[in-house]
Structure formats: C-alpha cells, structure tokens
Write an enzyme that holds these catalytic residues in place. Structure first.
Site, PDB file in Angstrom:
ATOM      1  N   HIS A 202     -13.900   4.084 -17.240  1.00 37.39           N
ATOM      2  CA  HIS A 202     -12.601   4.694 -17.537  1.00 37.39           C
ATOM      3  C   HIS A 202     -11.542   3.594 -17.497  1.00 37.39           C
ATOM      4  O   HIS A 202     -11.513   2.797 -16.545  1.00 37.39           O
ATOM      5  CB  HIS A 202     -12.229   5.729 -16.477  1.00 37.39           C
ATOM      6  CG  HIS A 202     -12.947   7.037 -16.589  1.00 37.39           C
ATOM      7  ND1 HIS A 202     -14.296   7.165 -16.411  1.00 37.39           N
ATOM      8  CD2 HIS A 202     -12.475   8.287 -16.847  1.00 37.39           C
ATOM      9  CE1 HIS A 202     -14.634   8.434 -16.563  1.00 37.39           C
ATOM     10  NE2 HIS A 202     -13.543   9.143 -16.829  1.00 37.39           N
ATOM     11  N   GLU A 205      -6.150   5.134 -19.206  1.00 29.70           N
ATOM     12  CA  GLU A 205      -5.882   6.580 -19.231  1.00 29.70           C
ATOM     13  C   GLU A 205      -4.451   6.799 -18.718  1.00 29.70           C
ATOM     14  O   GLU A 205      -3.584   7.222 -19.465  1.00 29.70           O
ATOM     15  CB  GLU A 205      -6.905   7.311 -18.352  1.00 29.70           C
ATOM     16  CG  GLU A 205      -6.681   8.808 -18.238  1.00 29.70           C
ATOM     17  CD  GLU A 205      -7.606   9.466 -17.202  1.00 29.70           C
ATOM     18  OE1 GLU A 205      -8.260   8.738 -16.421  1.00 29.70           O
ATOM     19  OE2 GLU A 205      -7.651  10.711 -17.171  1.00 29.70           O
ATOM     20  N   ASP A 284     -13.235  17.267 -18.224  1.00 32.45           N
ATOM     21  CA  ASP A 284     -13.478  18.259 -17.164  1.00 32.45           C
ATOM     22  C   ASP A 284     -13.098  19.621 -17.754  1.00 32.45           C
ATOM     23  O   ASP A 284     -12.025  20.165 -17.431  1.00 32.45           O
ATOM     24  CB  ASP A 284     -12.608  17.934 -15.938  1.00 32.45           C
ATOM     25  CG  ASP A 284     -12.825  16.508 -15.447  1.00 32.45           C
ATOM     26  OD1 ASP A 284     -13.871  16.254 -14.815  1.00 32.45           O
ATOM     27  OD2 ASP A 284     -11.962  15.653 -15.722  1.00 32.45           O
TER      28      ASP A 284
END
Ligand code: ADE
Ligand code: ZN
Length: 343
Positions: A202, A205, A284
């Site tokens: 990741h 972001e 999610d």
C-alpha cells in the site's frame, strides 16, 4: 455523474480478478454480529442497520480502529474459513474468477497473539471450499503493519515463512507509513523475496507520492495498492510506467476515508490517461458500502470511463495477478458474450 446507464451485465460477465481486498475487511454486518455473539463480545451496535451506520469513518485512524475491532472478532480457524468462503462466493457472483486476499498477519500474530496456523488454515479452508463450490481461484497476501515497527514485521515474517503454503504468494504492507522513514522494512521484503514470495505494498493512499517511490525503490513492490498520490508527481508516474508497475485502485475506499473530496475528483481517469496499468478493487467492501462491480460503476458514472477502458482494467486485473500463466490464459480466452460460461 453521467446519465448513461452502467453496462452492469457486460462488466459482470467479463472475467475479472480482484487484487486488492482485505479478508478481514470483507466482514459484513450480519457476520460481525454473529462473530460477536459467538465470542461473547459486545458488538458496537445491536442491529444490522446499526453496524452499517458504524461502518462510517471520520478519517484513516478512525477507520483503522474499527477495522482492528473487526480483526479481533476473528479468533478461530472456522471464523477465517467462513469469511473467506463467503467473500469468494460473493465475488464469484460478480464475475470474479480470481481473488488475492490481503490478510493483516502482523495484527493477528503480534497484537492479538493468534497462532498464524489458525489464520492460515482457516483462510486456506475457505479458499478450498469456495474453489470446490464454484471454481473460483484465490491466493493469500499476508500484510505487515508498519505502525507496529520493523521488529514486529520480522517476527511476523518468522511465522509466515515457517509455514509457507502454496496459496501464500506474496508479502504486502498496509497501514500508516509514519515509521517507514526511520525504520528498516526493506529487509523484511528482501527476506520474503529470498523465500520465493512476490512483494506488493500500500502506498500513496493518504500519504504523498514519495511513498510510491519508496515502496518501489526500497521495498521492491511489484504492485501498488492505491497509488493515487502518484498523480501529484510526474516523476513518480514515470517510475510506475518505466517499471510497468500496476496500481490496484479502490475509489469507494478513497472516498469513504476522505483521501479524495468526492468521487468526481478521484484521479482514476487521469491515471488511465497517463497510461498507468490500473486494476479495480473494493478494499474493505462492506465497510465502504461497496463491492467489486460498484467500483466499475463508479469508474463509469464518476470517472466517465467507457466499456473499452473498463474491460481493459478487467483484463489487467487478470494479467497483473499472481495466478499461473495457464490460469491467466484460460480466463483471458473466455468468450464472455456467451451466457453461463464456466471458469
Ligand atoms: N487495511 C485495510 N484497509 C486498508 C487501507 N485502505 N489502507 C491501508 N491498510 C488497510
Ligand atoms: Zn487496502
């Protein structure tokens, strides 16, 4: 927003992989209530509607607190099996042929003290059960949590590497990047690669474009989860292009966690325009009130991206996955204009 209707059946029928979804982030409201009851934990709300409302976040730290609450409800092998199986069936109904689950391995093993074997065997059992039921393929990506520090990252790797399973295909990392800059996480990724794992991370972001550069140059990330901040720095875009590194982008997540002000200003169309390889994921999904097809819908409605671009992203999701070349070839050869094609 566009008025022209999203071609939902076309996009559903196109074979797709989902490369950016967290196993623990796939826990819907009903399952959360069932897990809380099974473990004698007071849930944050008593009803499905209450949990839906609880799935809303002021910012990234607020999200992580609730996400980790959900993580702590997962205690037994059967809990992990259930959520992996349920999610794979859901993804399959949306035309997913392959899913790569991120799993918060540092959190489970270092913070909660769960045996990795409980997590791994449960997730693998759910993957096998779903594969038997509908043919869907799935792999696992244990994620490090950098906010727990590099010693914890290595301790996580110790248990992950001690029990390598063929479904464990890569090492990932997700969460706040504050400790990236003064601690050594690169050596954890080096260890993973030496053990035969692929590496993803990741980045970009909530943080700046330099995270994306760091993830590529220091961690050796082969795919970037999110990466939206790369668009703020042309040199980082060039780096992604030069190394042909894809970004697994999740617009609904970015909106829900306030990484973008609104869906219309999400940089997805600019990423595509810049020639980046982009795949769509739901991150999610119940927590962000989304699903895989909805991510394509957002790209259509808010990003004004049309069929050829959406189908190209679906194709990229397959080509950029860590599935075998044979499986990729099979999925890419599907004539999805034929009704009821089978994987
Ligand atoms: N873990 C679960 N969801 C995440 C996200 N959106 N970013 C970083 N880590 C995560
Ligand atoms: Zn994620």
């Amino acid at each position: 927003m566009t008025d022209s209707p999203f071609p939902v059946e076309l996009i559903r029928s196109a074979p797709k992989a989902e490369l950016h979804v967290h196993l623990e982030g796939s826990v819907g409201a009903e399952t959360l209530l069932a897990l809380a009851a099974a473990h004698g934990v007071e849930p944050p709300a008593q009803t499905v509607e209450g949990i839906h409302n609880w799935y809303s976040f002021r910012d990234f730290p607020d999200f992580l607190e609730r996400y980790f609450f959900v993580c702590r409800l997962l205690k037994r092998k059967e809990d992990f099996q259930r959520i992996a199986y349920d999610y794979l069936r859901t993804a399959h109904r949306q035309g997913a042929v392959h899913v790569e689950f991120h799993i918060s391995s540092s959190y489970h093993t270092q913070e909660v003290g769960l045996d990795w074997s409980v997590v791994l065997e449960g997730a693998v059992a759910g993957c096998e059960q779903a594969e038997k039921a509908c043919g869907i393929s799935s792999l696992l990506i244990p994620d490090l949590s950098p906010h727990l520090g590099s010693a914890s990252a290595h301790a996580t790797l110790d248990v992950v590497l001690a029990q390598l399973h063929p479904r464990v295909v890569a090492l990932g990392m997700g969460g706040p990047s504050d400790r990236w800059w003064d601690e050594d996480f690169a050596s954890a990724f080096d260890r993973a690669r030496a053990a035969g794992l692929r590496t993803v991370c990741h980045a970009g972001e909530h943080g700046p474009a330099k995270e994306v550069r760091h993830a590529i140059e220091n961690f050796g990330a082969e795919r970037i989860q999110h990466g939206i901040a790369a668009m703020d720095d042309p040199a980082v875009v060039d780096l992604l292009l030069a190394r042909a590194i894809p970004c697994d982008v999740c617009p609904a997540s970015n909106f829900a966690l306030k990484a973008v002000d609104d869906l219309a200003s999400h940089p997805l169309p600019q990423m595509v325009e810049a020639g980046l390889t982009v795949t769509l994921g739901s991150d999610d999904p119940p927590l962000f009130h989304t699903d895989l097809l909805n991510e394509y819908r957002i790209a259509w409605e808010h990003g004004q991206l049309r069929e050829p671009v959406l189908l190209k992203m679906a194709e990229h999701s397959i080509t950029e996955s860590f599935a075998t070349p044979e499986a990729k070839k099979r999925w890419l050869a599907v004539d999805f204009t034929q009704p009821n094609w089978e994987i």
